[in-house]
Design a protein around this motif. Structure first.
Motif, short mmCIF file in Angstrom:
data_model
loop_
_atom_site.label_atom_id
_atom_site.label_comp_id
_atom_site.label_asym_id
_atom_site.label_seq_id
_atom_site.Cartn_x
_atom_site.Cartn_y
_atom_site.Cartn_z
N ILE A 178 4.28 3.05 -1.45
CA ILE A 178 3.15 4.00 -1.48
C ILE A 178 1.93 3.37 -0.82
O ILE A 178 1.20 4.03 -0.05
N GLY A 179 1.68 2.08 -1.09
CA GLY A 179 0.57 1.39 -0.43
C GLY A 179 0.74 1.33 1.07
O GLY A 179 -0.22 1.49 1.82
N TYR A 180 1.97 1.10 1.49
CA TYR A 180 2.30 1.06 2.93
C TYR A 180 1.98 2.41 3.58
O TYR A 180 1.35 2.48 4.63
N LEU A 181 2.41 3.50 2.93
CA LEU A 181 2.15 4.83 3.47
C LEU A 181 0.65 5.14 3.49
O LEU A 181 0.15 5.76 4.43
N GLY A 216 -2.64 12.32 8.12
CA GLY A 216 -3.86 12.39 7.32
C GLY A 216 -3.61 12.45 5.83
O GLY A 216 -4.55 12.62 5.04
N LEU A 217 -2.34 12.30 5.40
CA LEU A 217 -2.01 12.36 3.98
C LEU A 217 -2.28 11.04 3.28
O LEU A 217 -2.20 9.97 3.87
N THR A 218 -2.60 11.13 2.00
CA THR A 218 -2.61 9.96 1.13
C THR A 218 -1.69 10.27 -0.05
O THR A 218 -1.39 11.43 -0.35
N VAL A 272 8.22 8.19 9.49
CA VAL A 272 7.82 6.84 9.07
C VAL A 272 8.94 6.18 8.28
O VAL A 272 9.30 5.02 8.51
N LEU A 273 9.54 6.92 7.34
CA LEU A 273 10.62 6.38 6.52
C LEU A 273 11.85 6.06 7.36
O LEU A 273 12.57 5.10 7.09
#
Length: 246
Positions: free
Chosen positions: A49-52, A59-61, A228-229
């Protein structure tokens, strides 16, 4: 005129702030064991989650939130879950064809292991020694690829609330062996200094693939993180993170 411009600027800022807040995606997990989740807030899932959040795809968190497995499954099945889920397999949700939900590429793989006492090792390659042996499994879990072996080996299944509880029962002599993910077993043995007390044997089964799952209602967010994954397995930065838990 200046007051009007100022008011418009404030309004725009408020609208932007509201929009940004709306872009936070909740990521649910039912895992509560190391190395996926550690008591101090670290673990493979929090690190992912920190990586993402550092990349902010589209623009997502993201924020990670625990939800018990049964409740998680119910909310997925009735369509009421408001977010995506980390660390699942299609086989666990009767979705091998990957049509009920959206599934990412695997971001990590694992295997099942049989853990027993070093003083009384249990081998999956010695069927006679398994007959009547008590094996700890986690309540409500399915074990794709080895459920058939469990049934044919004539072991006595003992369901516990978690892998950790099963390992504790093993150390107390209340179980003959325990089935857990290899990563969990190796982390537990290393962290607890149990290399001389516990014996680990890898079970012959297909690898366990951990993926992100999303309901179709969250397709927009899923499409932003899926690429990304897909690249994680080739990302040296992510591989260095995962290596710290081996």
């Amino acid at each position: 005129m200046k007051k009007l411009v100022l008011r418009l600027s404030i309004l725009c800022a408020l609208l932007l702030a509201t929009s940004a807040a709306a872009e936070v995606v909740t990521v649910y997990t039912s895992a509560s064991f190391a190395p996926l989740m550690l008591g101090d807030g670290r673990g493979i899932y929090p690190d992912l989650i920190g990586y993402l959040n550092r990349l902010k795809p589209g623009g997502l968190t993201f924020k990670l939130q625990f939800m018990p497995r049964k409740r998680l499954q119910v909310k997925l099945e009735d369509g009421s879950i408001n977010g995506i889920v980390i660390g699942m397999m299609p086989e666990w949700f009767d979705d091998v064809e990957q049509k009920k939900y959206l599934w990412s590429a695997p971001f990590s793989t694992d295997r099942y292991a049989l853990v027993s006492l070093a003083a009384k090792p249990v081998s999956p390659d010695a069927p006679a020694g398994l007959v009547g042996a008590s094996v700890g499994v986690t309540l409500g879990y399915s074990y794709p690829g080895i459920d058939g072996w469990l049934a044919s080996s004539r072991v006595l299944r003992s369901e516990g609330p978690s892998d950790e509880k099963n390992l504790e029962k093993l150390l107390l002599g209340r179980l003959d062996c325990v089935i857990v993910a290899e990563s969990m077993a190796r982390y537990f043995i290393r962290a607890q200094g149990m290399s001389s007390r516990l014996h680990l044997a890898i079970l012959a089964s297909p690898p366990t693939e951990r993926r992100m799952l999303a309901p179709h209602s969250h397709a927009a967010a899923f499409e932003k993180i899926a690429p990304v994954l897909r690249k994680l397995k080739d990302d040296p930065a992510w591989q260095r993170i995962v290596a710290t838990y081996r």
